[in-house]
Design a protein around this motif. Structure first.
Motif, PDB file in Angstrom:
ATOM      1  N   ALA A   1     -11.135  -3.295  -8.337  1.00  0.00           N
ATOM      2  CA  ALA A   1     -10.168  -2.277  -7.496  1.00  0.00           C
ATOM      3  C   ALA A   1      -9.495  -3.135  -6.331  1.00  0.00           C
ATOM      4  O   ALA A   1     -10.126  -4.051  -5.912  1.00  0.00           O
ATOM      5  CB  ALA A   1     -10.751  -1.161  -6.949  1.00  0.00           C
ATOM      6  N   THR A   2      -8.351  -2.532  -5.736  1.00  0.00           N
ATOM      7  CA  THR A   2      -8.146  -3.004  -4.562  1.00  0.00           C
ATOM      8  C   THR A   2      -7.817  -2.025  -3.618  1.00  0.00           C
ATOM      9  O   THR A   2      -7.286  -0.921  -4.078  1.00  0.00           O
ATOM     10  CB  THR A   2      -6.924  -4.023  -4.657  1.00  0.00           C
ATOM     11  OG1 THR A   2      -6.528  -4.516  -3.146  1.00  0.00           O
ATOM     12  CG2 THR A   2      -5.791  -3.424  -4.958  1.00  0.00           C
ATOM     13  N   ILE A   3      -8.173  -2.150  -2.437  1.00  0.00           N
ATOM     14  CA  ILE A   3      -7.691  -1.033  -1.341  1.00  0.00           C
ATOM     15  C   ILE A   3      -6.312  -1.202  -0.972  1.00  0.00           C
ATOM     16  O   ILE A   3      -6.173  -2.262  -0.221  1.00  0.00           O
ATOM     17  CB  ILE A   3      -8.781  -0.792  -0.306  1.00  0.00           C
ATOM     18  CG1 ILE A   3     -10.042  -0.536  -0.783  1.00  0.00           C
ATOM     19  CG2 ILE A   3      -8.191   0.003   0.718  1.00  0.00           C
ATOM     20  CD1 ILE A   3     -10.940  -1.445  -1.251  1.00  0.00           C
ATOM     21  N   TYR A   4      -5.311  -0.252  -1.213  1.00  0.00           N
ATOM     22  CA  TYR A   4      -3.913  -0.706  -0.890  1.00  0.00           C
ATOM     23  C   TYR A   4      -3.738  -0.637   0.426  1.00  0.00           C
ATOM     24  O   TYR A   4      -3.683   0.367   1.382  1.00  0.00           O
ATOM     25  CB  TYR A   4      -3.161   0.460  -1.699  1.00  0.00           C
ATOM     26  CG  TYR A   4      -1.743   0.321  -1.860  1.00  0.00           C
ATOM     27  CD1 TYR A   4      -1.378  -0.616  -2.669  1.00  0.00           C
ATOM     28  CD2 TYR A   4      -0.552   1.219  -1.295  1.00  0.00           C
ATOM     29  CE1 TYR A   4       0.198  -0.884  -3.034  1.00  0.00           C
ATOM     30  CE2 TYR A   4       0.798   1.100  -1.461  1.00  0.00           C
ATOM     31  CZ  TYR A   4       1.045   0.074  -2.480  1.00  0.00           C
ATOM     32  OH  TYR A   4       2.425  -0.014  -2.790  1.00  0.00           O
ATOM     33  N   GLN A   5      -3.074  -1.736   1.055  1.00  0.00           N
ATOM     34  CA  GLN A   5      -2.817  -2.064   2.398  1.00  0.00           C
ATOM     35  C   GLN A   5      -1.362  -2.453   2.522  1.00  0.00           C
ATOM     36  O   GLN A   5      -1.050  -3.468   2.140  1.00  0.00           O
ATOM     37  CB  GLN A   5      -3.826  -3.136   3.095  1.00  0.00           C
ATOM     38  CG  GLN A   5      -3.300  -3.151   4.408  1.00  0.00           C
ATOM     39  CD  GLN A   5      -4.606  -4.295   5.065  1.00  0.00           C
ATOM     40  OE1 GLN A   5      -4.864  -5.215   4.520  1.00  0.00           O
ATOM     41  NE2 GLN A   5      -4.871  -4.036   6.346  1.00  0.00           N
ATOM     42  N   SER A   6      -0.597  -1.363   2.768  1.00  0.00           N
ATOM     43  CA  SER A   6       0.874  -1.631   2.759  1.00  0.00           C
ATOM     44  C   SER A   6       1.520  -1.010   3.722  1.00  0.00           C
ATOM     45  O   SER A   6       1.198   0.099   4.348  1.00  0.00           O
ATOM     46  CB  SER A   6       1.237  -0.991   1.182  1.00  0.00           C
ATOM     47  OG  SER A   6       2.495  -0.857   1.334  1.00  0.00           O
TER      48      SER A   6
END
Length: 143
Positions: free
Chosen positions: A93-98
């Motif tokens: 997973a990645t934690i979406y930082q956008s």
């Protein structure tokens, strides 16, 4: 300390040196961990996707056969990591930082402040999506 505080059943094998947001430093740091803790690592948390990509490359290049199932979680949402999540092998997973998430929230907060509604809290938490194999197709690159 947070691991113990939250009651997680995790053992932290060690802390890497600062990777300075560098893919190469992330890769060399992970390679050192693979050498020192071969066969003992279940998961890696990388502070950002670029470092996580370096860790992924080190795992993929490891020839011991003892580290093939390591899972990685990081923060970001860059295309190469979205692709790695779709691949389903090591990237969990990645934690979406956008800016697509952050900019509207920042503008809303700025509007409230300019209207005289200063929040009591000085920290403004953002809800950030967690991208996994189950929802990766719903997201484009974070930036």
């Amino acid at each position: 300390d947070r691991i113990a505080e939250m009651g997680y059943q995790l053992e932290m094998l060690g802390e890497p040196a600062s990777c300075d947001w560098s893919l190469e430093k992330g890769k060399s740091s992970m390679a050192a961990f693979l050498s020192k803790y071969s066969g003992q690592i279940d998961a890696v948390y990388a502070v950002d996707d670029t470092i996580g990509n370096g860790a992924l490359q080190a795992i993929q290049e490891d020839k011991s056969g003892q580290n093939d199932d390591i899972k990685i979680v990081s923060i970001g949402g860059i295309q190469v990591i979205l692709d790695a999540i779709k691949d389903g092998k090591n990237y969990y997973a990645t934690i979406y930082q956008s800016p697509f998430i952050e900019a509207p929230a920042a503008m809303e907060l700025a509007s409230q402040i300019l209207a005289g509604n200063m929040p009591e809290e000085k920290i403004n938490p953002l809800d950030t999506p967690i991208i996994t194999p189950d929802n990766v197709d719903e997201y484009g690159p974070a930036y």
